[in-house]
Scaffold this motif. Structure first.
Motif, mmCIF file in Angstrom:
data_model
loop_
_atom_site.group_PDB
_atom_site.id
_atom_site.type_symbol
_atom_site.label_atom_id
_atom_site.label_comp_id
_atom_site.label_asym_id
_atom_site.label_seq_id
_atom_site.Cartn_x
_atom_site.Cartn_y
_atom_site.Cartn_z
ATOM 1 N N THR A 1 -4.981 -11.021 15.245
ATOM 2 C CA THR A 1 -4.019 -11.173 13.993
ATOM 3 C C THR A 1 -4.481 -10.572 12.668
ATOM 4 O O THR A 1 -4.191 -10.611 11.602
ATOM 5 N N ARG B 1 4.590 -17.348 25.217
ATOM 6 C CA ARG B 1 5.283 -16.657 24.097
ATOM 7 C C ARG B 1 4.293 -16.617 22.912
ATOM 8 O O ARG B 1 4.338 -15.578 22.138
ATOM 9 N N THR B 2 3.431 -17.622 22.959
ATOM 10 C CA THR B 2 2.529 -17.547 21.713
ATOM 11 C C THR B 2 1.618 -16.500 21.755
ATOM 12 O O THR B 2 1.463 -15.782 20.751
ATOM 13 N N GLU C 1 3.308 -13.617 20.671
ATOM 14 C CA GLU C 1 3.550 -13.536 19.097
ATOM 15 C C GLU C 1 2.333 -13.112 18.432
ATOM 16 O O GLU C 1 2.441 -12.406 17.247
ATOM 17 N N LEU D 1 2.356 -10.180 15.802
ATOM 18 C CA LEU D 1 1.783 -10.403 14.579
ATOM 19 C C LEU D 1 0.857 -9.599 13.956
ATOM 20 O O LEU D 1 0.844 -8.902 12.731
ATOM 21 N N ALA E 1 6.998 -9.031 12.001
ATOM 22 C CA ALA E 1 6.938 -10.317 12.651
ATOM 23 C C ALA E 1 7.325 -11.364 11.689
ATOM 24 O O ALA E 1 8.183 -12.278 12.214
ATOM 25 N N ARG E 2 7.077 -11.356 10.435
ATOM 26 C CA ARG E 2 7.860 -12.391 9.633
ATOM 27 C C ARG E 2 9.186 -12.264 9.483
ATOM 28 O O ARG E 2 9.977 -13.499 9.470
ATOM 29 N N LEU F 1 8.942 -15.213 12.975
ATOM 30 C CA LEU F 1 7.542 -15.874 13.284
ATOM 31 C C LEU F 1 6.807 -16.389 12.215
ATOM 32 O O LEU F 1 6.715 -15.994 11.169
ATOM 33 N N ARG F 2 6.242 -17.622 12.560
ATOM 34 C CA ARG F 2 5.395 -18.269 11.506
ATOM 35 C C ARG F 2 4.070 -18.074 11.590
ATOM 36 O O ARG F 2 3.210 -18.438 12.205
ATOM 37 N N ALA F 3 3.863 -16.790 10.939
ATOM 38 C CA ALA F 3 2.646 -16.308 10.733
ATOM 39 C C ALA F 3 1.390 -17.275 10.454
ATOM 40 O O ALA F 3 0.443 -17.141 10.848
ATOM 41 N N LEU G 1 0.464 -19.488 13.435
ATOM 42 C CA LEU G 1 -0.242 -18.743 14.271
ATOM 43 C C LEU G 1 -1.768 -18.356 13.869
ATOM 44 O O LEU G 1 -2.724 -18.439 14.559
#
Length: 346
Positions: A81, A206-207, A210, A214, A221-222, A226-228, A231
């Motif tokens: 990340t 999926r996670t 993601e 990210l 991604a945002r 995606l809830r950065a 994550l």
């Protein structure tokens, strides 16, 4: 939608698909290169000292890197990340001492509860890192450098200059590191199982996808929803949890634990991860690569011992490996960006 627009969209999709294949190919080449390097080291050292090639020595190498490998799994997810956790060594050290000290004062405590305590404590420490980075928006390298010293200081305060020795804890705790499962040392089984589980989760869930998205392009991604922050917090939490479990195993393996336990482990973990092809700039890399990186560094350490060379070389090798890996990642990233741009322009 016009024909021209359709063609542009198809071109973009082809470029994106080609880019993903290119990134995957580069990753496989990095991992294959590590295997070649590992085989070369084994062959060269084996010629110098035949004892290096014995099954017992190979088992010792895997034992020596098992705890490091568990922490490296968590560090891999954080680095994917575009972050880094420098506090893993302090987390391992604190959980190792706290769990051993609890057993010293309450020897009848079931080992499973000690394992859960270590995981819970590690998760809490990881969650603190995650909150500071994800919600506080503090750069991870700054935040975790601070918690590296904070956690180590708390560990020293809790220890108060004391240590826990092997005779202070029950044999059931020490057996975590000495028992065998189907003839294989439990430490190796634990490390392999954790690596396989998280490798599957990163690849098939999926996670996991993601996390790669990210790290590859945070802004895109945002924008994609995606809830950065969630994550990033999750990766730090999991890294802390795995470090906590590693701390329990550290206490069981080395038996004598004080506030200095696992000092410097963070350098070895980061070296293993980046040498294993996990891009320090985020978005690419695999658990398999990180495990190969740990094995290569562990093999070098073992070779230095058998060849009776100074262990001070190991720190130099770790540092050089990090510099080489980061430089290579930067060059590969720039090359991939050029290829992707040229693909979009066609």
């Amino acid at each position: 939608m016009s024909t021209t627009t359709t063609r542009v969209e198809e071109s973009r999709r082809r470029a994106l698909s080609g880019g993903k294949r290119l990134v995957a190919l580069v990753g496989r080449v990095r991992e294959l290169g590590l295997i070649v390097v590992l085989l070369a080291i084994v062959a060269l050292v084996g010629l110098q000292t035949p004892r290096f090639l014995t099954p017992g020595n190979f088992e010792q190498i895997l034992l020596s890197i098992a705890i490091l490998a568990i922490v490296a799994v968590g560090e891999t997810m954080v680095i994917l990340t575009r972050n880094v956790d420098l506090s893993v060594g302090s987390t391992v050290g604190m959980t190792a001492f706290v769990c051993a000290d609890v057993l010293k004062n309450h020897p009848q405590t079931p080992v499973i509860l000690i394992v859960l305590l270590g995981c819970a404590l590690g998760a809490v420490l990881g969650a603190v890192n995650g909150l500071i980075v994800a919600l506080g928006r503090v750069p991870a390298i700054v935040a975790t450098l601070g918690t590296l010293y904070l956690y180590r200081g708390l560990d020293s305060y809790i220890a108060g200059g004391t240590q826990v020795s092997a005779y202070d804890v029950p044999d059931s705790f020490l057996s975590l590191a000495t028992t065998h499962i189907l003839g294989v040392p439990a430490l190796i089984v634990f490390a392999a199982a954790i690596a396989l589980i998280f490798a599957y989760l990163l690849r098939a869930t999926r996670t996991g996808r993601e996390l790669y998205a990210l790290g590859s392009n945070p802004e895109a991604a945002r924008l994609a929803g995606l809830r950065a922050e969630r994550l990033i917090f999750l990766t730090f939490l999991l890294c802390g949890l795995l470090s906590g479990f590693a701390g329990v195993l550290w206490g069981a393996r080395f038996a004598t634990v004080d506030s200095g336990a696992a000092t410097g482990l963070e350098l070895q973990v980061i070296a293993a991860v980046v040498v294993g092809g996990v891009n320090i700039f985020g978005g690419s890399g695999t658990i398999l690569g990180a495990m190969l990186g740990a094995i290569v560094l562990g093999t070098i350490d073992n070779a230095l011992t058998l060849l009776k060379l100074s262990q001070f070389w190991l720190q130099a090798i770790d540092g050089a490996a990090i510099l080489a890996a980061v430089t290579l990642d930067a060059l590969i990233t720039r090359w991939l960006q050029r290829r992707l741009r040229s693909g979009r322009q066609r």
